[in-house]
Structures are given as structure tokens and as C-alpha cells.
Design a protein around this motif. Structure first.
Motif, mmCIF file in Angstrom:
data_model
loop_
_atom_site.group_PDB
_atom_site.id
_atom_site.type_symbol
_atom_site.label_atom_id
_atom_site.label_comp_id
_atom_site.label_asym_id
_atom_site.label_seq_id
_atom_site.Cartn_x
_atom_site.Cartn_y
_atom_site.Cartn_z
ATOM 1 N N ASP A 10 0.810 -1.216 0.000
ATOM 2 C CA ASP A 10 0.000 0.000 0.000
ATOM 3 C C ASP A 10 0.847 1.272 0.000
ATOM 4 O OD1 ASP A 10 -2.247 -1.567 0.065
ATOM 5 O OD2 ASP A 10 -2.580 -1.338 2.216
ATOM 6 N N PHE A 11 2.148 1.121 -0.153
ATOM 7 C CA PHE A 11 3.053 2.264 -0.075
ATOM 8 C C PHE A 11 4.014 2.215 -1.254
ATOM 9 C CE2 PHE A 11 7.109 4.132 1.262
ATOM 10 C CZ PHE A 11 6.696 5.389 1.662
ATOM 11 N N SER A 12 4.162 3.335 -1.921
ATOM 12 C CA SER A 12 5.124 3.427 -3.017
ATOM 13 C C SER A 12 6.232 4.380 -2.600
ATOM 14 C CB SER A 12 4.448 3.946 -4.288
ATOM 15 O OG SER A 12 5.429 4.263 -5.258
ATOM 16 N N LEU A 13 7.412 3.836 -2.384
ATOM 17 C CA LEU A 13 8.550 4.665 -1.988
ATOM 18 C C LEU A 13 8.863 5.682 -3.075
ATOM 19 C CD1 LEU A 13 10.791 5.352 -0.002
ATOM 20 C CD2 LEU A 13 12.190 3.631 -1.106
ATOM 21 N N LYS A 18 10.108 12.228 -1.897
ATOM 22 C CA LYS A 18 10.283 13.665 -1.627
ATOM 23 C C LYS A 18 9.666 14.058 -0.288
ATOM 24 C CE LYS A 18 10.870 15.078 -6.348
ATOM 25 N NZ LYS A 18 10.299 15.560 -7.559
ATOM 26 N N GLU A 19 8.511 13.501 0.015
ATOM 27 C CA GLU A 19 7.874 13.786 1.298
ATOM 28 C C GLU A 19 8.675 13.195 2.454
ATOM 29 O OE1 GLU A 19 6.155 12.570 -1.337
ATOM 30 O OE2 GLU A 19 4.855 14.254 -1.835
ATOM 31 N N LEU A 20 9.181 11.987 2.266
ATOM 32 C CA LEU A 20 9.979 11.351 3.310
ATOM 33 C C LEU A 20 11.246 12.148 3.609
ATOM 34 C CD1 LEU A 20 9.716 7.595 2.307
ATOM 35 C CD2 LEU A 20 8.949 8.595 4.457
ATOM 36 N N GLU A 21 11.885 12.639 2.578
ATOM 37 C CA GLU A 21 13.130 13.385 2.764
ATOM 38 C C GLU A 21 12.908 14.713 3.482
ATOM 39 O OE1 GLU A 21 14.657 13.381 -1.244
ATOM 40 O OE2 GLU A 21 15.727 11.497 -0.904
ATOM 41 N N MET A 22 11.677 15.170 3.571
ATOM 42 C CA MET A 22 11.380 16.417 4.281
ATOM 43 C C MET A 22 11.098 16.181 5.765
ATOM 44 S SD MET A 22 9.281 18.496 1.275
ATOM 45 C CE MET A 22 7.878 18.619 2.279
ATOM 46 N N LEU A 23 11.032 14.923 6.171
ATOM 47 C CA LEU A 23 10.785 14.599 7.571
ATOM 48 C C LEU A 23 12.007 14.914 8.429
ATOM 49 C CD1 LEU A 23 9.053 11.119 7.146
ATOM 50 C CD2 LEU A 23 7.945 13.316 7.628
ATOM 51 N N LYS A 24 11.788 15.001 9.718
ATOM 52 C CA LYS A 24 12.887 15.192 10.663
ATOM 53 C C LYS A 24 13.646 13.875 10.799
ATOM 54 C CE LYS A 24 10.591 18.816 13.113
ATOM 55 N NZ LYS A 24 10.018 19.353 14.302
ATOM 56 N N LYS A 26 14.483 12.031 13.272
ATOM 57 C CA LYS A 26 13.875 11.003 14.129
ATOM 58 C C LYS A 26 12.790 10.238 13.371
ATOM 59 C CE LYS A 26 11.912 10.267 18.682
ATOM 60 N NZ LYS A 26 11.520 10.849 19.951
ATOM 61 N N GLN A 27 12.022 10.939 12.564
ATOM 62 C CA GLN A 27 10.972 10.296 11.779
ATOM 63 C C GLN A 27 11.565 9.431 10.661
ATOM 64 O OE1 GLN A 27 9.248 14.117 11.000
ATOM 65 N NE2 GLN A 27 7.400 13.608 12.167
ATOM 66 N N ILE A 28 12.620 9.929 10.037
ATOM 67 C CA ILE A 28 13.293 9.145 9.003
ATOM 68 C C ILE A 28 13.889 7.884 9.620
ATOM 69 C CG2 ILE A 28 15.251 9.099 7.394
ATOM 70 C CD1 ILE A 28 14.616 12.082 6.846
ATOM 71 N N ALA A 29 14.473 8.034 10.804
ATOM 72 C CA ALA A 29 15.045 6.869 11.488
ATOM 73 C C ALA A 29 13.967 5.821 11.774
ATOM 74 C CB ALA A 29 15.731 7.297 12.780
ATOM 75 N N PHE A 53 17.346 4.395 -1.177
ATOM 76 C CA PHE A 53 16.898 5.379 -0.184
ATOM 77 C C PHE A 53 17.770 5.289 1.061
ATOM 78 C CE2 PHE A 53 14.290 6.735 3.414
ATOM 79 C CZ PHE A 53 13.892 7.995 2.992
ATOM 80 N N ALA A 54 18.021 4.088 1.524
ATOM 81 C CA ALA A 54 18.815 3.897 2.743
ATOM 82 C C ALA A 54 20.236 4.414 2.566
ATOM 83 C CB ALA A 54 18.835 2.421 3.133
ATOM 84 N N LYS A 55 20.833 4.177 1.407
ATOM 85 C CA LYS A 55 22.219 4.579 1.185
ATOM 86 C C LYS A 55 22.415 6.077 1.412
ATOM 87 C CE LYS A 55 22.774 2.671 -2.926
ATOM 88 N NZ LYS A 55 23.406 2.132 -4.160
ATOM 89 N N LYS A 56 21.382 6.864 1.160
ATOM 90 C CA LYS A 56 21.471 8.319 1.353
ATOM 91 C C LYS A 56 21.704 8.697 2.814
ATOM 92 C CE LYS A 56 18.035 9.158 -2.243
ATOM 93 N NZ LYS A 56 16.710 9.724 -2.480
ATOM 94 N N TYR A 57 21.378 7.790 3.726
ATOM 95 C CA TYR A 57 21.422 8.118 5.153
ATOM 96 C C TYR A 57 22.593 7.480 5.895
ATOM 97 C CZ TYR A 57 17.085 10.389 4.248
ATOM 98 O OH TYR A 57 16.147 11.242 3.729
ATOM 99 N N ILE A 58 23.470 6.791 5.195
ATOM 100 C CA ILE A 58 24.625 6.181 5.859
ATOM 101 C C ILE A 58 25.505 7.253 6.490
ATOM 102 C CG2 ILE A 58 26.730 4.833 5.527
ATOM 103 C CD1 ILE A 58 25.231 3.320 3.293
ATOM 104 N N LEU A 59 25.601 8.397 5.853
ATOM 105 C CA LEU A 59 26.423 9.484 6.383
ATOM 106 C C LEU A 59 25.584 10.617 6.970
ATOM 107 C CD1 LEU A 59 29.227 9.634 3.653
ATOM 108 C CD2 LEU A 59 29.342 8.623 5.938
ATOM 109 N N SER A 60 24.397 10.296 7.405
ATOM 110 C CA SER A 60 23.516 11.278 8.039
ATOM 111 C C SER A 60 24.190 11.873 9.281
ATOM 112 C CB SER A 60 22.219 10.579 8.462
ATOM 113 O OG SER A 60 21.438 11.397 9.287
ATOM 114 N N ASP A 61 23.724 13.026 9.696
ATOM 115 C CA ASP A 61 24.193 13.601 10.963
ATOM 116 C C ASP A 61 23.594 12.856 12.151
ATOM 117 O OD1 ASP A 61 25.715 15.537 9.686
ATOM 118 O OD2 ASP A 61 24.096 17.021 9.696
#
Length: 152
Positions: A10-13, A18-24, A26-29, A53-61
Motif C-alpha cells: 500500500d506504499f510506493s517509496l 520527496k515527502e519522506l526526505e522532508m521529515l525530521k 527522528k521520523q526518518i530513522a 533510499f537507505a544509502k542516502k542516510y549512511i552518512l547522516s548527521d
């Protein structure tokens, strides 16, 4: 709830990225944690878009994002071995992170990568040996040791 929505289809990444990347962070985590849970199941049916999508966050703050993203890469490595080069570079950066959990997650992913045929005879193996020798935390080091033993 996130796990059920993704698993039901029921979810299309791709439509929601774009909406997910605008989350804070903690929400992305939290979202990444759900994806990590799914990707860790034997019959996981999530596609490469989740890996990307996950690879973008390996070097997250945010260390929680780093941890979950790294684990997703580790879980999906055998399914998408040709899509890991950019993730490997980021994971190697995180092997020097001060956080044990971040280093452990990177070790988890890198250990699953080096046993893949594409990487098992590459210079990455020696890099992992060097990192393993300098790692001070047993839990992190053990991730590397298990993979290196598989290689012989």
C-alpha cells in the motif's frame, strides 16, 4: 504500522520519497527501522529503491539514521551486489565514527559485503582486515572476524 503498510504493497517509496526526505531525522530513522526489519526477513520482497533510499542516510548527521541505513545495506547486499560501491565508501567512513553502534552497523554491512563473490577477492578485504585489527570493541571486531573466517 509502517511495516504492515510496506508489506501489503500500500506504499510506493518512489511516489513518496520527496515527502519522506522532508521529515525530521527522528521520523526518518523510524521509517528506516521499519525497512530494516523488513529487509532482515528471509522472504523480504522490497526492491532496490529501498536500498537506494537507505544509502542516502549512511552518512547522516543522525546516528539512528546511520545505524538503520547501514543495517539495510547489510541485509540487502546479497540481493543487490552490483549496487553497493557508493555504500561501501560511506560505510568505510563510519568505521571511524566515535559511536560504537554506528561502527557495529558499518561492520555488519561490510562483513556481509566482503563475503560476496564480487568483493571477496578485492582490496576491500584487506581494508577490512586493517580495520578489524585497529577496532577496540569486541562486538564490532567480531562482525569482521566472522566474515574473514568465512573467506578463509
Amino acid at each position: 504500522m509502517i511495516v504492515r503498510i510496506i508489506q501489503k504493497g500500500d506504499f510506493s517509496l518512489n511516489e513518496s520519497v520527496k515527502e519522506l526526505e522532508m521529515l525530521k531525522d527522528k521520523q526518518i530513522a523510524t521509517f528506516l527501522e521499519a525497512v530494516e526489519f523488513i529487509s532482515g526477513q528471509k522472504e523480504s520482497a522490497i526492491g532496490a529503491e529501498y536500498l537506494n533510499f537507505a544509502k542516502k542516510y549512511i552518512l547522516s548527521d543522525n546516528n539512528s539514521c546511520k545505524r538503520e541505513a547501514s543495517r539495510i545495506v547489510g541485509n540487502m547486499a546479497s540481493t543487490y551486489p552490483d549496487q553497493l560501491d557508493d555504500a561501501i565508501a560511506a560505510l568505510l567512513v563510519n568505521t571511524e565514527n566515535e559511536g560504537t553502534v554506528v561502527r557495529w552497523s558499518s561492520a555488519y554491512a561490510l562483513s556481509r559485503i566482503i563475503v560476496l563473490k564480487r568483493y571477496s577477492e578485492s582490496e576491500l578485504v584487506q581494508q577490512i582486515r586493517d580495520i578489524c585489527e585497529s577496532e577496540t570493541e569486541n562486538g564490532v571486531r567480531n562482525q569482521y572476524v566472522k566474515a574473514l573466517k568465512k573467506l578463509g
